[in-house]
Design a protein around this motif. Structure first.
Motif, mmCIF file in Angstrom:
data_model
loop_
_atom_site.group_PDB
_atom_site.id
_atom_site.type_symbol
_atom_site.label_atom_id
_atom_site.label_comp_id
_atom_site.label_asym_id
_atom_site.label_seq_id
_atom_site.Cartn_x
_atom_site.Cartn_y
_atom_site.Cartn_z
ATOM 1 N N ARG A 124 0.823 -1.216 0.000
ATOM 2 C CA ARG A 124 0.000 0.000 0.000
ATOM 3 C C ARG A 124 0.857 1.267 0.000
ATOM 4 N N LEU A 125 2.127 1.137 0.340
ATOM 5 C CA LEU A 125 3.014 2.293 0.381
ATOM 6 C C LEU A 125 3.952 2.349 -0.819
ATOM 7 N N THR A 126 3.825 1.384 -1.728
ATOM 8 C CA THR A 126 4.736 1.294 -2.865
ATOM 9 C C THR A 126 4.023 1.706 -4.148
ATOM 10 N N PRO A 127 4.521 2.731 -4.840
ATOM 11 C CA PRO A 127 3.879 3.159 -6.088
ATOM 12 C C PRO A 127 3.717 2.004 -7.066
ATOM 13 N N LEU A 128 2.615 2.008 -7.814
ATOM 14 C CA LEU A 128 2.238 0.991 -8.799
ATOM 15 C C LEU A 128 1.853 -0.335 -8.139
ATOM 16 N N VAL A 129 2.711 -0.843 -7.246
ATOM 17 C CA VAL A 129 2.402 -2.110 -6.576
ATOM 18 C C VAL A 129 1.088 -2.003 -5.817
ATOM 19 N N ARG A 130 0.840 -0.832 -5.220
ATOM 20 C CA ARG A 130 -0.307 -0.661 -4.329
ATOM 21 C C ARG A 130 -1.655 -0.946 -4.994
ATOM 22 N N SER A 131 -1.741 -0.738 -6.300
ATOM 23 C CA SER A 131 -3.002 -0.984 -6.994
ATOM 24 C C SER A 131 -3.161 -2.429 -7.451
ATOM 25 N N PHE A 132 -2.130 -3.241 -7.246
ATOM 26 C CA PHE A 132 -2.182 -4.641 -7.672
ATOM 27 C C PHE A 132 -2.041 -5.594 -6.489
ATOM 28 N N ILE A 133 -2.482 -5.147 -5.323
ATOM 29 C CA ILE A 133 -2.420 -5.966 -4.118
ATOM 30 C C ILE A 133 -3.774 -6.578 -3.789
ATOM 31 N N SER A 134 -4.844 -5.848 -4.011
ATOM 32 C CA SER A 134 -6.167 -6.238 -3.521
ATOM 33 C C SER A 134 -6.626 -7.595 -4.046
ATOM 34 N N ILE A 135 -6.693 -7.748 -5.350
ATOM 35 C CA ILE A 135 -7.201 -8.994 -5.924
ATOM 36 C C ILE A 135 -6.264 -10.169 -5.635
ATOM 37 N N PRO A 136 -4.937 -10.025 -5.835
ATOM 38 C CA PRO A 136 -4.043 -11.131 -5.476
ATOM 39 C C PRO A 136 -4.140 -11.541 -4.009
ATOM 40 N N ALA A 137 -4.369 -10.566 -3.115
ATOM 41 C CA ALA A 137 -4.502 -10.910 -1.693
ATOM 42 C C ALA A 137 -5.676 -11.861 -1.483
ATOM 43 N N GLY A 138 -6.765 -11.655 -2.222
ATOM 44 C CA GLY A 138 -7.893 -12.571 -2.146
ATOM 45 C C GLY A 138 -7.580 -13.915 -2.776
ATOM 46 N N VAL A 139 -6.891 -13.892 -3.914
ATOM 47 C CA VAL A 139 -6.521 -15.138 -4.596
ATOM 48 C C VAL A 139 -5.637 -15.999 -3.697
ATOM 49 N N PHE A 140 -4.691 -15.354 -2.993
ATOM 50 C CA PHE A 140 -3.766 -16.093 -2.141
ATOM 51 C C PHE A 140 -4.313 -16.333 -0.735
ATOM 52 N N GLU A 141 -5.613 -15.997 -0.552
ATOM 53 C CA GLU A 141 -6.347 -16.277 0.682
ATOM 54 C C GLU A 141 -5.724 -15.616 1.915
ATOM 55 N N THR A 142 -5.304 -14.360 1.758
ATOM 56 C CA THR A 142 -4.853 -13.584 2.912
ATOM 57 C C THR A 142 -6.041 -13.394 3.854
ATOM 58 N N PRO A 143 -5.890 -13.703 5.156
ATOM 59 C CA PRO A 143 -7.014 -13.555 6.095
ATOM 60 C C PRO A 143 -7.586 -12.142 6.071
ATOM 61 N N LEU A 144 -8.909 -12.052 6.085
ATOM 62 C CA LEU A 144 -9.572 -10.761 5.918
ATOM 63 C C LEU A 144 -9.249 -9.780 7.041
ATOM 64 N N GLY A 145 -9.195 -10.254 8.292
ATOM 65 C CA GLY A 145 -8.943 -9.355 9.426
ATOM 66 C C GLY A 145 -7.619 -8.620 9.310
ATOM 67 N N PRO A 146 -6.486 -9.354 9.247
ATOM 68 C CA PRO A 146 -5.189 -8.677 9.087
ATOM 69 C C PRO A 146 -5.103 -7.852 7.806
ATOM 70 N N TYR A 147 -5.701 -8.366 6.746
ATOM 71 C CA TYR A 147 -5.689 -7.634 5.478
ATOM 72 C C TYR A 147 -6.356 -6.270 5.632
ATOM 73 N N THR A 148 -7.499 -6.241 6.314
ATOM 74 C CA THR A 148 -8.232 -4.990 6.500
ATOM 75 C C THR A 148 -7.437 -3.997 7.340
ATOM 76 N N VAL A 149 -6.862 -4.475 8.443
ATOM 77 C CA VAL A 149 -6.099 -3.598 9.339
ATOM 78 C C VAL A 149 -4.867 -3.041 8.629
ATOM 79 N N LEU A 150 -4.131 -3.899 7.932
ATOM 80 C CA LEU A 150 -2.907 -3.461 7.256
ATOM 81 C C LEU A 150 -3.218 -2.516 6.092
#
Length: 212
Positions: A124-150
């Protein structure tokens, strides 16, 4: 986009930041402009939220930062849900529309493998990368709670920084914006020229090959 933000204020900021969480549409410029708007640097325009006109100053700055952060969080949760329930099959079929082809998805997976759960916050703090985190985080099954806080923490820092930069520019924002408008025109004309030159070369090469 600048006119859209100036005209619709907080609502435009929320919408653009929500979209920016899934693919880049100018989140940096949006929050820069939000800071300038809060500082009263754009004459004749004051941000309005829920029928309440925000007084220029710290109140407007904090409210617009909060709006941008919540907009980005909303888009991030939508992106996570798309990835979580659509999975890799969805991206394999439609990933090009989300700027997430196979190669980018592999880079995202390497990013998550390298940084673990911190990948969300750092992303979220890295240019360009920040817009390509959301969908992959879901694909890789990142837990929703920590994902939301971070995501909330990272996007809040991002919005505070860029809105603060817009605030600091203050009255100079309009001058800077017009200067960049001129630069943008030059860049667009240059891009069209290069594109036309490349097209002509390609057609000549194709004609030469056919002639042989």
């Amino acid at each position: 986009m600048t006119n859209f933000i100036v005209t619709h204020g907080a609502y435009a900021i929320f919408l653009i930041m929500a979209v920016d969480a899934i693919f880049p549409v100018g989140g940096e410029l949006t929050m820069l402009l939000a800071g300038a708007l809060a500082a009263g640097a754009i004459s004749g325009h004051q941000p309005v939220l829920l029928g309440h006109t925000l007084n220029g100053g710290l109140e407007a700055y904090l409210v617009l930062v909060a709006v941008g952060t919540l907009g980005y969080l909303t888009g991030s949760l939508i992106g996570w849900a798309i990835g979580r329930w659509g999975g890799r099959p969805l991206l394999e079929r439609h990933g090009r529309w989300l700027h997430l082809d196979h190669q980018r998805l592999e880079r995202a997976e390497a990013w998550f493998d390298r940084h673990g759960r911190a990948a969300v916050f750092l992303g979220r703090l890295t240019p360009l990368v920040r817009s390509f985190i959301s969908i992959p985080a879901g694909v890789f099954e990142t837990p929703l709670g920590p994902y939301t806080v971070l995501t909330l923490a990272g996007s809040a820092i991002w919005c505070l920084f860029f809105a603060g930069a817009g605030w600091a520019l203050g009255a100079n924002y309009d001058t800077l914006h017009h200067a960049f408008t001129g630069v943008e025109v030059v860049l667009v004309l240059a891009a069209l020229g290069v594109g036309g030159w490349a097209l002509v070369r390609r057609r000549r090469g194709a004609s030469a090959g056919a002639g042989r």
